[in-house]
Design an enzyme around this catalytic site. Sequence first.
Site, mmCIF file in Angstrom:
data_model
loop_
_atom_site.group_PDB
_atom_site.id
_atom_site.type_symbol
_atom_site.label_atom_id
_atom_site.label_comp_id
_atom_site.label_asym_id
_atom_site.label_seq_id
_atom_site.Cartn_x
_atom_site.Cartn_y
_atom_site.Cartn_z
ATOM 1 N N THR A 267 39.092 43.055 92.580
ATOM 2 C CA THR A 267 38.455 41.920 93.241
ATOM 3 C C THR A 267 38.722 42.002 94.745
ATOM 4 O O THR A 267 39.749 42.550 95.161
ATOM 5 C CB THR A 267 39.120 40.633 92.680
ATOM 6 O OG1 THR A 267 38.730 40.508 91.330
ATOM 7 C CG2 THR A 267 38.738 39.390 93.446
ATOM 8 N N ARG B 49 32.170 35.421 79.820
ATOM 9 C CA ARG B 49 33.511 35.100 80.352
ATOM 10 C C ARG B 49 33.476 34.890 81.873
ATOM 11 O O ARG B 49 32.874 35.654 82.613
ATOM 12 C CB ARG B 49 34.462 36.249 80.001
ATOM 13 C CG ARG B 49 35.896 36.075 80.499
ATOM 14 C CD ARG B 49 36.144 36.795 81.793
ATOM 15 N NE ARG B 49 37.558 36.777 82.170
ATOM 16 C CZ ARG B 49 38.016 37.146 83.368
ATOM 17 N NH1 ARG B 49 37.182 37.569 84.279
ATOM 18 N NH2 ARG B 49 39.303 37.104 83.640
ATOM 19 N N GLY C 166 36.111 34.288 85.153
ATOM 20 C CA GLY C 166 37.520 34.367 85.546
ATOM 21 C C GLY C 166 37.890 33.315 86.575
ATOM 22 O O GLY C 166 37.207 32.294 86.728
ATOM 23 N N ASP C 167 38.952 33.591 87.298
ATOM 24 C CA ASP C 167 39.450 32.635 88.287
ATOM 25 C C ASP C 167 38.707 32.703 89.617
ATOM 26 O O ASP C 167 38.706 31.726 90.377
ATOM 27 C CB ASP C 167 40.939 32.890 88.552
ATOM 28 C CG ASP C 167 41.165 34.292 89.097
ATOM 29 O OD1 ASP C 167 40.563 35.253 88.549
ATOM 30 O OD2 ASP C 167 41.915 34.442 90.071
ATOM 31 N N GLY D 213 43.811 39.247 90.103
ATOM 32 C CA GLY D 213 44.674 39.580 88.971
ATOM 33 C C GLY D 213 44.056 39.117 87.674
ATOM 34 O O GLY D 213 42.838 38.922 87.593
ATOM 35 N N GLY E 254 42.672 36.880 85.488
ATOM 36 C CA GLY E 254 42.097 35.581 85.813
ATOM 37 C C GLY E 254 42.506 34.416 84.927
ATOM 38 O O GLY E 254 42.680 33.299 85.412
HETATM 39 N N1 ASP Z 1 40.779 37.829 88.891
HETATM 40 C C1 ASP Z 1 39.640 38.590 88.449
HETATM 41 C C2 ASP Z 1 39.173 38.039 87.132
HETATM 42 O O1 ASP Z 1 39.985 37.739 86.294
HETATM 43 C C3 ASP Z 1 39.927 40.036 88.303
HETATM 44 C C4 ASP Z 1 40.595 40.688 89.486
HETATM 45 O O2 ASP Z 1 41.152 40.026 90.330
HETATM 46 O O3 ASP Z 1 40.523 41.904 89.597
HETATM 47 O O4 ASP Z 1 37.992 37.971 86.921
#
Ligand code: ASP
Length: 352
Positions: free
Chosen positions: A218, A246, A248-249, A270, A272
């Site tokens: 990300t 799905r 994520g964060d 990270g 998420g």
């Molecule tokens: N945080 C992101 C997610 O979970 C993934 C990432 O940060 O690489 O979608």
Amino acid sequence: MKTSLSIFAFIILFFGCRKVTTNLSEELNTDVKQNEFAIIIHGGAGTILKKNMSDELEAEYKEKLEEAIKVGYIILKKGGTSQEAVLKTIQVMEESPLFNAGKGAVFTHEETNELDASFMDGKTLNAGAVAGVKNVKSPIELAIKIMTDSDHVMLSGAGASEFAKEKGLEIVDPSYFYTEKRFNSLQKIKDNEKTALDHDDKKAAFYDADIKNSKFGTVGCVALDKNGNIAAGTSTGGMTNKRWGRIGDAPIIGSGTYANNKTCGVSSTGWGEYFIRSQVAYDISAQMEYQQKTLKEATKDVIQHKLTKLGGTGGVVALDKNGNMSFEFNTTGMYRASMNDKGDLIVKIYKE
Ligand code: ASP
């Protein structure tokens, strides 16, 4: 005699401790401007080990991080807004196949790319976010457009694409996001899944393979401009092999992105699900606001203690109203860079 000695010892201890506490709280509340403007970015955190990285690839990452951060730095130096700096910096990384955002996004289980992004303005606490778009070239630009041109904070899927089209944003064929490297990563994870026996193992295979093979990536940016305005943004393809729509964060305000001129700006990266449950970005700001913690103390507590205790992996880049900056992560690496108002540049990948 014994009693008066005890009272004497108590007085010494009491005032001694008070002095230490006073000094400490003075230190915690330092409100000295460190930088008139500043910028900090990440290109994802995960199991990033020197032994798995060629010198050429390492140089490529570093060059791209430097190129991206310098775009934002120049905007800020010339007196531009933190919003503009975050947008343009993230777009450089979205257009690079190196990162899991825009071109280079990871693949879903159905072998598509679904993009998430969010943006927050620390002055107005206004925000925009998008989840699960498949054909918008710059998801961060769309997140900002949602903030500035709609009555909403978050749009998703086909509706978000429709809005992007109406606003004249660049629409691309979904094949634009394809990269062989990300496609192969998905196939590897699917193979792992096939060999896992029961449901729990399957879940483990999904994430273990993802983490071990560093499928994070990300991108995010936080900037402070000369007017004291903080902006933060995050853009991602999510996690490899994600399914069922799905999210994520990254597009969740308070988890993946947060900005408040009173405290700080944060962009996360990270696993998420853990960042959503921990409200990572907002928690950092809240600890500064309600507990008077410094940026470093707040980011450290949230990532190294709270997130780690829950089992989450990843990190944040954060910057406070005085231009202090913090990289904090509990993985072996995080692609990252920062620049202060003197033009000092830091570009790093591994822990040290
Ligand atoms: N945080 C992101 C997610 O979970 C993934 C990432 O940060 O690489 O979608």
